[in-house]
Structure formats: structure tokens, C-alpha cells
Design an enzyme around this catalytic site. Structure first.
Site, PDB file in Angstrom:
ATOM      1  N   ASP A 106       0.866  -1.157   0.353  1.00  0.00           N
ATOM      2  CA  ASP A 106       0.033   0.398  -0.287  1.00  0.00           C
ATOM      3  C   ASP A 106       0.632   1.454   0.154  1.00  0.00           C
ATOM      4  O   ASP A 106       1.598   1.724   0.749  1.00  0.00           O
ATOM      5  CB  ASP A 106      -0.986  -0.011   1.583  1.00  0.00           C
ATOM      6  CG  ASP A 106      -1.747  -1.085   1.947  1.00  0.00           C
ATOM      7  OD1 ASP A 106      -1.636  -2.241   0.694  1.00  0.00           O
ATOM      8  OD2 ASP A 106      -1.862  -1.418   2.634  1.00  0.00           O
TER       9      ASP A 106
HETATM   10  N1  DQQ Z   1      -2.654  -4.114   3.560  1.00  0.00           N
HETATM   11  C1  DQQ Z   1      -3.752  -4.032   3.802  1.00  0.00           C
HETATM   12  C2  DQQ Z   1      -3.807  -3.063   4.820  1.00  0.00           C
HETATM   13  C3  DQQ Z   1      -3.191  -3.315   5.983  1.00  0.00           C
HETATM   14  C4  DQQ Z   1      -1.841  -3.133   5.461  1.00  0.00           C
HETATM   15  C5  DQQ Z   1      -4.557  -4.059   2.865  1.00  0.00           C
HETATM   16  C6  DQQ Z   1      -0.810  -4.251   5.920  1.00  0.00           C
HETATM   17  O1  DQQ Z   1      -5.273  -2.841   5.592  1.00  0.00           O
HETATM   18  O2  DQQ Z   1      -2.919  -2.680   7.244  1.00  0.00           O
HETATM   19  O3  DQQ Z   1      -3.270  -4.153   1.392  1.00  0.00           O
HETATM   20  O4  DQQ Z   1       0.754  -4.533   4.837  1.00  0.00           O
END
Ligand code: DQQ
Length: 579
Positions: A62
Site C-alpha cells: 500500500d
Molecule cells: N495492507 C492492507 C492494509 C494493512 C496493510 C491492505 C498491511 O489493510 O494495513 O493491503 O500491510
């Protein structure tokens, strides 16, 4: 749980399997412990992108807390410093003056305190009215992935690079209460201000209900949970990375998150863990009730509007005050398995940042790659008034087809040959319609479009194409980005990503822009009314062996009215900021 059409449940199951094997989400917060300590000496270059953001090696997911501060854009992102699979998550940090050329810094936020010792997961930045940025992020506090919300502030506000972040000892700002599922409680949004309170959302789920919990604060320090969530939808599962922001009803300018009023609509986007797609609605934010009501006619969940109909997840927007734009950033995962990621030494890219604004119809968002990308355009080739009869394909020569930007407008003289739309398709995901009616299957009005990352003899190619159907009351336009022929490689996920685009066909034209970059094809149809991103791994069509064609396999002749293709230069990336 909401009844899902068969294909959607199959899709969800498939997505789940995909997630289990591949992704940085709830199901995949699985650690491949034997892959976490690999030193990646030989990073495989073949499918690395030329102008899409990626670090030199290892896993990314992300985008986090994008913001503009003192002349620089800041991109933080989820990063595993030890391996090419998800795990050991820290916030890596890069800065840019133009969203395209990037210098790198040391990770900004990493596990160091009791409240984030097991991981620093996604979050957002808020630039306060005095100009000071604050980051909210999710801290993981134990092996069970128990989640709380923390804040971090810059150690030195006069440093435009914001190199160092401090996590004060009065953290966390939010603990889950007894009614909240503490291992599904994450990804705080940017805060907005209304009627004497700051507000943030936190993504969650209650059993199968997707939830955006609302928290309020008077002083930005003490946060109190509102009686009811801002919004929730039964049967949609975990809502990751919620994003909530105003858009203007007139014009393309973006708005600060706290702007309210007559001339504004709100957008709520959630990343649905169960499908791994992102859905959004537009609607009304009632600040007295602190509730969000999607506009009538918009579907709130699985079958709703998507920001991108392909590989695009955990996105986040921010308001860029220097240009008055709202900018959207999304992550594209790999489409191969973790063993291959380990072998190639890297996984994940950030897609090109997109300007996002409300379509004048008020019924959807429009997206377009930020104008700064055009600085990378090099050698240009044009085609105009090129006729394409059924079965024709014409090469767009003398550009670097593996690293290119193509913008094309197709026209046709009549809609009469559009194939009938099978009403059963209404129950299907567009991806299944594309699987039934691909680029090779001859049609009426379409399939026509681009063959990207194609080998000379078309053993491999990723077609991005339109197919127009005639339904009972209107025409339906399908845009596909079909990875099924993209590679001779095995064990790859090769989806026929597709979506229907709501476009006025009165002028009998359809436009398409594709950003082609070695292992990604990021496409925008009908002036940004639809976006589809595909990850593909050609084995023959690599580097100078990649070709680009325009094609038509429909009986209605198509004219390439105007096509511009550019070789794309490689920007500065991952050059460390001099201290
Ligand atoms: N990636 C998810 C999120 C979390 C993060 C979404 C963990 O919900 O915070 O891809 O790497």
C-alpha cells in the site's frame, strides 16, 4: 450474508486463494518465514518497470500518507526490508518534486515501541491548518495481529524531506473497544474538520459487515468513538484502507478534506479484502448526524463502481494544494506466486498517480494520469485516419513498445453491427463477459483496440480493447485488458480484467490511453471514465522484442482517427537524498 451471484462467489473464492498466496492483506498477513532473510543479490530485471515506482528490491504494498509539504511530494509505502514477500512491514519513504522522479530516504516509520512492535501498517497524513503534518497509522502489538491506531510527527518541521518521525509516548490515539474486532481494525484516514471536531475513519468488519468506524476529537489528541459508524454494509467483509473526501460539483479542482457545502459531494472508497477490488460511491455527508448516504442508484458493495477494474488496491488520495488537484495512488500486486517473487527479488509496484475528479454527470469519478508524466515522453509516432477492416492489425513502429505511452481515438460510422447483449451477462462480472467474448472472437462493433506487449508473431500479447453490445434499451461498452494470452509462462494469474463504461456514443468515437511498462499495462478508457491495470509477464515480448499494434476483429470497419505513441524515458528513481 448478502447473496452473491455465482460468478461473483467464484471470483471471491478465487480472489481469496489469490490473496492467500500473494497479498498484503488480512488473509495474507501470513509470514513466509523462510523467505524473510534472503539477501537479494541478483534482482531479476526482465519485468521491472521503467517509469512506474518501485524500490530497488524487496516487497512493497500500500501507498501510505501521500502528501505535499514545502515543495515536495512524499510517498510512504508498506515495505519489507528483508524479503520479496509480505512481512516485517515498515514505512519506506521517497520524495519527489514532480510525482515522477523520486529520491529515496531511510524508512520513516518502523517498529520501535510497544505500540507498534509487530508492525507498522497503513495510514494517512493530515496537514493541519498551521501547516504541520501528522501521520496516523496502525500499530500491530502482538503475534495475533492485534491492531491499534498511533500517531507520528516530524522531528524537524523545517526539513522539507521530513526525514525523521517521532512517535510520542502518549500513543496510541485509539484502542479498539470491546465491541470492535481488534484484529480487523486498521488503516486510519486523513482527518477532516467539521463543527468543532476533527474526524477520522478506521476500516473494520463486524462479522461479515464491512464498517467504517468514525472517531472524533476536539484537540487532535483525544479521540472518541462516535455512537454509530459513518457507514457500513452487510456482507462486504473487511473494509481496508477507507478513503473519504469531498469532490466539487463543478470543475476539476480537488478540495481540501474539510470543505463542505452546496457545491460538494462526498466519495467513500473501500478496499474489499474479499474481492481485492476497490469500490466507491458518491453521496451526501450529513455532518450533524455524522452519517454518509450514497446517492440513489449507486451500488454499495461488490457490484458497485470500481476505481480500477484490474490489479489496483489499497489506494489513497490526497489534496495537492500546489496545483489544486486531488491525486489518487494505488498499488499493483504481482500476478505470479510468492516463490517467483522470491526468485526475482522484488514484488509490487505503485501505479502512476492519477488526478481524480467528479464527472459532470455526477454519476462517477474521472481519472487521468498526472500531467507531469508527459515530461517522460520521448520519441513520438503518429497515425491518423488509418482504416482497420475486420481481421486487420497494424504495427505502431519505431517506439520502445515495452516502455510507452499510447493515446488513441477510434471512430466508426455506425452502431448497427453491435452484437446483442445477452441479459444473463447482467449477473456476471464483466471479467467473465470478456472471457467469453475475447479479442480473438470476431464481433460486430469490436473487438478493436491495442495489442500491447506483443511478440512479433503474436504468440504473446495483452489486448486492451472495446466491444460494443446492444442491450434492450441502450448500448453497452465493454473495455477489456485481457491477460490470458500475455505470456507463455506457466503458473501465472492471467485474468481477463474488464468493466462496462458508461459513455455517450453519439459522436461514434471511443478513446483509449495505455501506459505500457514491461510488466504493467495501465489503461484509461473513454477519457478516464474507466481504468484497468494488468500485470503481465511476457517471455518473448520483452525489451526490444515487444511490439505494439492497433487491431480490429469486428465486422464494422474502424478508423484510427488519431494515435500518438511515445517511447517513455526512465525517470530518476531510488537515488538517495544527499544528507
Ligand atoms: N495492507 C492492507 C492494509 C494493512 C496493510 C491492505 C498491511 O489493510 O494495513 O493491503 O500491510
Amino acid at each position: 450474508m448478502m447473496a452473491m451471484p455465482l460468478t461473483l462467489s467464484v471470483l471471491a473464492l478465487f480472489a481469496l486463494l489469490f490473496v492467500l498466496s500473494n497479498n498484503g492483506a488480512e488473509a495474507s498477513h501470513k509470514i513466509y518465514s523462510h523467505y524473510q532473510t534472503l539477501s537479494v543479490e541478483n534482482v531479476n530485471q526482465v519485468h521491472r518497470t521503467g517509469y512506474h515506482f518501485q524500490p530497488p528490491r524487496h516487497w512493497i504494498n500500500d501507498p501510505n500518507a501521500p502528501m505535499y509539504y514545502k515543495g515536495l511530494y512524499h510517498l510512504f509505502y508498506q515495505y519489507n526490508p528483508k524479503g520479496a514477500v509480505w512481512g516485517n512491514i515498515v514505512w519506506a519513504h521517497s520524495v519527489s518534486k514532480d510525482l515522477i522522479n523520486w529520491e529515496s530516504l531511510e524508512p520513516a516509520i518502523y517498529p520501535s515501541k510497544w505500540f507498534d512492535n509487530y508492525g507498522c501498517w497503513s495510514g494517512s497524513a493530515t496537514v493541519l491548518p498551521n501547516g504541520e503534518p501528522v501521520i496516523f497509522y496502525t500499530g500491530i502489538v502482538d503475534k495475533n495481529n492485534s491492531q491499534i491506531q498511533n500517531y507520528a510527527i516530524p522531528a524537524n518541521l523545517s526539513d522539507p524531506y521530513l526525514r525523521e518521525w517521532v512517535k510520542p509516548d502518549d500513543n496510541p490515539i485509539v484502542n479498539p473497544d470491546a465491541n470492535v474486532n481488534g484484529s480487523a481494525f486498521r488503516d486510519p484516514t486523513t482527518a477532516w474538520w467539521a463543527d468543532g471536531h476533527w474526524r477520522i475513519l478506521i476500516g473494520s468488519r463486524r462479522k461479515h459487515r464491512g464498517v467504517a468506524y468514525l472517531y472524533r476529537s476536539k484537540d487532535f489528541k483525544k479521540w472518541v468513538k462516535a455512537k454509530h459508524p459513518l457507514h457500513s454494509v452487510q456482507g462486504t467483509g473487511m473494509w481496508e484502507c477507507p478513503d473519504f473526501y469531498p469532490v466539487s460539483l463543478s470543475g476539476e479542482n480537488g478540495l481540501d478534506p474539510s470543505v463542505m457545502g452546496q457545491n460538494v459531494k462526498h466519495v467513500l472508497k473501500v478496499s474489499l479484502d474479499m474481492t481485492r477490488y476497490e469500490y466507491y460511491t458518491m453521496g451526501t455527508y450529513d455532518k450533524k448526524e455524522d452519517k454518509y448516504f450514497p446517492d440513489e442508484g449507486l451500488v454499495d458493495g461488490w457490484a458497485g463502481l470500481r476505481l480500477d477494474y484490474g490489479n489496483f488496491y489499497a489506494s489513497k488520495t490526497f489534496f495537492d494544494p500546489s496545483t489544486n488537484r486531488r491525486i489518487l495512488w494505488g498499488w499493483a500486486n504481482e500476478s505470479d506466486d510468492p516463490h517467483k517473487d522470491k526468485d526475482k527479488g522484488w514484488a509490487g509496484i505503485q501505479l502512476i498517480p492519477r488526478k481524480v475528479w467528479l464527472d459532470p454527470s455526477g454519476k462517477q469519478l474521472l481519472q487521468w494520469p498526472v500531467a507531469e508524466l508527459e515530461k517522460l515522453r520521448g520519441h513520438n509516432v503518429q497515425l491518423s485516419n488509418q482504416m482497420l477492416d475486420q481481421g486487420n492489425h497494424v504495427e505502431v513502429k519505431v517506439i520502445t513498445a515495452a516502455q510507452a505511452d499510447v493515446d488513441v481515438t477510434f471512430s466508426f460510422s455506425s452502431l448497427d453491427k453491435a452484437e446483442p447483449f445477452d441479459p444473463n451477462w447482467d449477473k456476471l462480472d464483466a471479467l467473465d463477459v470478456c472471457a467469453q467474448k475475447g479479442s480473438k472472437d470476431p464481433g460486430g462493433l469490436g473487438p478493436f483496440g491495442l495489442l500491447t506487449l506483443a511478440s512479433e508473431n503474436l504468440e504473446e500479447f495483452t489486448p486492451v480493447f472495446f466491444r460494443v453490445f446492444k442491450a434492450a434499451d441502450k448500448h453497452k461498452v465493454l473495455l477489456c485488458s485481457d491477460a490470458r494470452s500475455s505470456s507463455l509462462g506457466k503458473e501465472l494469474y492471467k485474468p481477463s480484467f474488464a468493466g462496462f463504461v458508461d459513455v455517450d456514443l453519439t459522436d461514434k468515437k471511443l478513446s483509449l490511453r495505455s501506459l505500457i511498462d514491461h510488466s504493467v499495462v495501465e489503461s484509461f478508457g473513454a477519457g478516464g471514465r474507466i481504468a484497468i491495470s494488468s500485470r503481465v509477464y511476457p517471455t518473448i515480448a520483452v525489451f526490444e522484442k515487444a511490439h505494439l499494434y492497433v487491431f480490429n476483429n469486428g465486422s464494422e470497419a474502424i478508423t484510427v482517427e488519431n494515435l500518438n505513441a511515445w517511447s517513455m524515458n526512465t525517470p530518476v528513481m531510488n537515488v538517495p537524498v544527499k544528507s
